[in-house]
Scaffold this motif. Structure first.
Motif, PDB file in Angstrom:
ATOM      1  N   ALA A 172      63.788  33.777 -22.839  1.00 17.23           N
ATOM      2  CA  ALA A 172      63.674  35.140 -23.369  1.00 17.23           C
ATOM      3  C   ALA A 172      64.097  35.185 -24.835  1.00 17.23           C
ATOM      4  N   ALA A 173      65.122  34.416 -25.195  1.00 17.35           N
ATOM      5  CA  ALA A 173      65.571  34.372 -26.588  1.00 17.35           C
ATOM      6  C   ALA A 173      64.520  33.735 -27.488  1.00 17.35           C
ATOM      7  N   VAL A 197      73.650  38.595 -27.429  1.00 18.17           N
ATOM      8  CA  VAL A 197      73.890  38.203 -26.037  1.00 18.17           C
ATOM      9  C   VAL A 197      75.052  39.036 -25.499  1.00 18.17           C
ATOM     10  N   SER A 198      74.833  39.681 -24.357  1.00 23.21           N
ATOM     11  CA  SER A 198      75.848  40.554 -23.781  1.00 23.21           C
ATOM     12  C   SER A 198      76.093  40.211 -22.323  1.00 23.21           C
ATOM     13  N   GLY A 199      77.139  40.831 -21.771  1.00 22.62           N
ATOM     14  CA  GLY A 199      77.371  40.780 -20.341  1.00 22.62           C
ATOM     15  C   GLY A 199      76.554  41.855 -19.641  1.00 22.62           C
ATOM     16  N   PRO A 200      76.733  42.023 -18.322  1.00 22.79           N
ATOM     17  CA  PRO A 200      75.936  43.001 -17.585  1.00 22.79           C
ATOM     18  C   PRO A 200      76.262  44.451 -17.917  1.00 22.79           C
ATOM     19  N   ARG A 201      77.498  44.723 -18.352  1.00 21.27           N
ATOM     20  CA  ARG A 201      77.906  46.076 -18.744  1.00 21.27           C
ATOM     21  C   ARG A 201      78.753  45.969 -20.003  1.00 21.27           C
ATOM     22  N   SER A 202      78.950  47.120 -20.665  1.00 18.67           N
ATOM     23  CA  SER A 202      79.658  47.114 -21.948  1.00 18.67           C
ATOM     24  C   SER A 202      81.038  46.457 -21.906  1.00 18.67           C
ATOM     25  N   PRO A 203      81.870  46.687 -20.889  1.00 21.76           N
ATOM     26  CA  PRO A 203      83.200  46.065 -20.928  1.00 21.76           C
ATOM     27  C   PRO A 203      83.205  44.577 -20.600  1.00 21.76           C
ATOM     28  N   VAL A 256      75.680  31.987 -23.987  1.00 21.40           N
ATOM     29  CA  VAL A 256      75.717  32.016 -25.453  1.00 21.40           C
ATOM     30  C   VAL A 256      75.311  30.659 -26.021  1.00 21.40           C
ATOM     31  N   ILE A 257      75.844  29.609 -25.450  1.00 23.46           N
ATOM     32  CA  ILE A 257      75.529  28.259 -25.916  1.00 23.46           C
ATOM     33  C   ILE A 257      74.049  27.938 -25.701  1.00 23.46           C
ATOM     34  N   LYS A 258      73.493  28.335 -24.558  1.00 17.18           N
ATOM     35  CA  LYS A 258      72.072  28.116 -24.296  1.00 17.18           C
ATOM     36  C   LYS A 258      71.203  28.797 -25.347  1.00 17.18           C
ATOM     37  N   VAL A 259      71.537  30.045 -25.661  1.00 19.03           N
ATOM     38  CA  VAL A 259      70.751  30.779 -26.657  1.00 19.03           C
ATOM     39  C   VAL A 259      70.912  30.147 -28.040  1.00 19.03           C
ATOM     40  N   LYS A 260      72.121  29.747 -28.378  1.00 21.49           N
ATOM     41  CA  LYS A 260      72.360  29.088 -29.665  1.00 21.49           C
ATOM     42  C   LYS A 260      71.489  27.838 -29.814  1.00 21.49           C
ATOM     43  N   LYS A 261      71.360  27.078 -28.744  1.00 27.04           N
ATOM     44  CA  LYS A 261      70.573  25.850 -28.802  1.00 27.04           C
ATOM     45  C   LYS A 261      69.074  26.124 -28.809  1.00 27.04           C
ATOM     46  N   ALA A 262      68.673  27.302 -28.308  1.00 27.95           N
ATOM     47  CA  ALA A 262      67.250  27.610 -28.156  1.00 27.95           C
ATOM     48  C   ALA A 262      66.626  28.190 -29.419  1.00 27.95           C
ATOM     49  N   VAL A 263      67.428  28.850 -30.260  1.00 28.69           N
ATOM     50  CA  VAL A 263      66.869  29.536 -31.433  1.00 28.69           C
ATOM     51  C   VAL A 263      67.620  29.129 -32.699  1.00 28.69           C
TER      52      VAL A 263
END
Length: 260
Positions: free
Chosen positions: A163-164, A178-184, A192-199
């Motif tokens: 998706a990223a 990149v976020s969690g399922p809800r704000s808190p 986060v690491i997966k997205v960093k490596k992907a883009v």
């Protein structure tokens, strides 16, 4: 260096169900927040209509956009920080146009690509219209886009790194959030690491940063968007910013070397 972005969570705007303040009072509130965050040392701020719930899906009333334009313009005029705009829930095009006319620097778009089931219903991506609007306006305003956005479930439920990649290659995003399922709730650090490596784009954390966990995210992310209870006076969600908490995070995060 990790980019620290503070949140100006606006109280209910004129026209919203819980509004009690005049527009001028909201402007003064926003300017006070901007001053607090600038003094704390953040790099940027996002002006967001958090108090306007329940939110519309992707089109908001004209009174909301008019109010946001007035508020953001005053924040831009009176702050040296980068200024972003987020109009909830997913009024990305209207947020972009507010940013364009006010001289802001970027927007946050919750659903740029794909489709998500949310508490507002099904929200579809606005990338096609938004990127054409950006081209038409000949604008340099950046688009910070969420991947697997919080408070939502993706109907196009591919792995987060896929998706990223779509956001980066097909959606026109300038940064990925990149976020969690809800704000808190913070995101899974492995996501986060997966997205960093992907883009190759900057990757920002969009939820759940606290005084107890920020250090590990400073090691892996390019930026943090901060506005949870640890950074609010008396822990009040959506309330006034706690400058001391922000300053502590800024100072310590600056001293941490990135690992990814």
């Amino acid at each position: 260096m990790v980019k620290i972005i503070g949140m100006i969570h606006l109280p209910p705007l004129p026209g919203s169900p819980r509004n009690t303040m005049s527009l001028e009072e909201v402007v003064e509130y926003a300017l006070s927040e901007a001053k607090t965050l600038e003094k704390a040392g953040v790099d940027a701020i996002i002006v967001e209509n958090l108090g306007d719930y329940p939110f519309f899906k992707d089109q908001v009333p004209a009174i909301t956009i008019a109010s946001m334009a007035v508020i953001v313009r005053e924040v831009v005029r009176n702050s040296s920080l980068e200024v972003g705009v987020n109009v909830l829930r997913n009024a990305c095009i209207q947020a972009f146009e507010v940013a364009h006319v006010t001289g802001a620097d970027f927007i946050r778009c919750n659903v740029l690509n794909g489709a998500y089931v949310t508490d507002q219903g099904i929200i579809e991506g606005r990338g096609a219209e938004l990127l054409r609007d950006k081209r038409y306006l000949n604008s340099n305003i950046k688009i910070y886009a969420d991947v697997h956005v919080k408070h939502a479930y993706p109907l196009y439920n591919v792995d987060i790194e896929i998706a990223a990649e779509d956001l980066a290659e097909r959606g026109g995003a300038d940064a990925i959030i990149v976020s969690g399922p809800r704000s808190p709730i913070p995101p899974d650090i492995q996501n986060v690491i997966k997205v960093k490596k992907a883009v190759k784009l900057p990757v920002l954390i969009g939820s759940g940063i606290s005084l107890s966990n920020f250090r590990k995210y400073c090691e892996v992310a390019d930026g943090l968007i901060i506005g949870e209870s640890d950074f609010k006076i008396n822990g009040e969600i959506g309330g006034r910013s706690n400058g001391e908490s922000y300053a502590k995070l800024v100072k310590e995060c600056r001293s941490i070397s990135p690992m990814v």
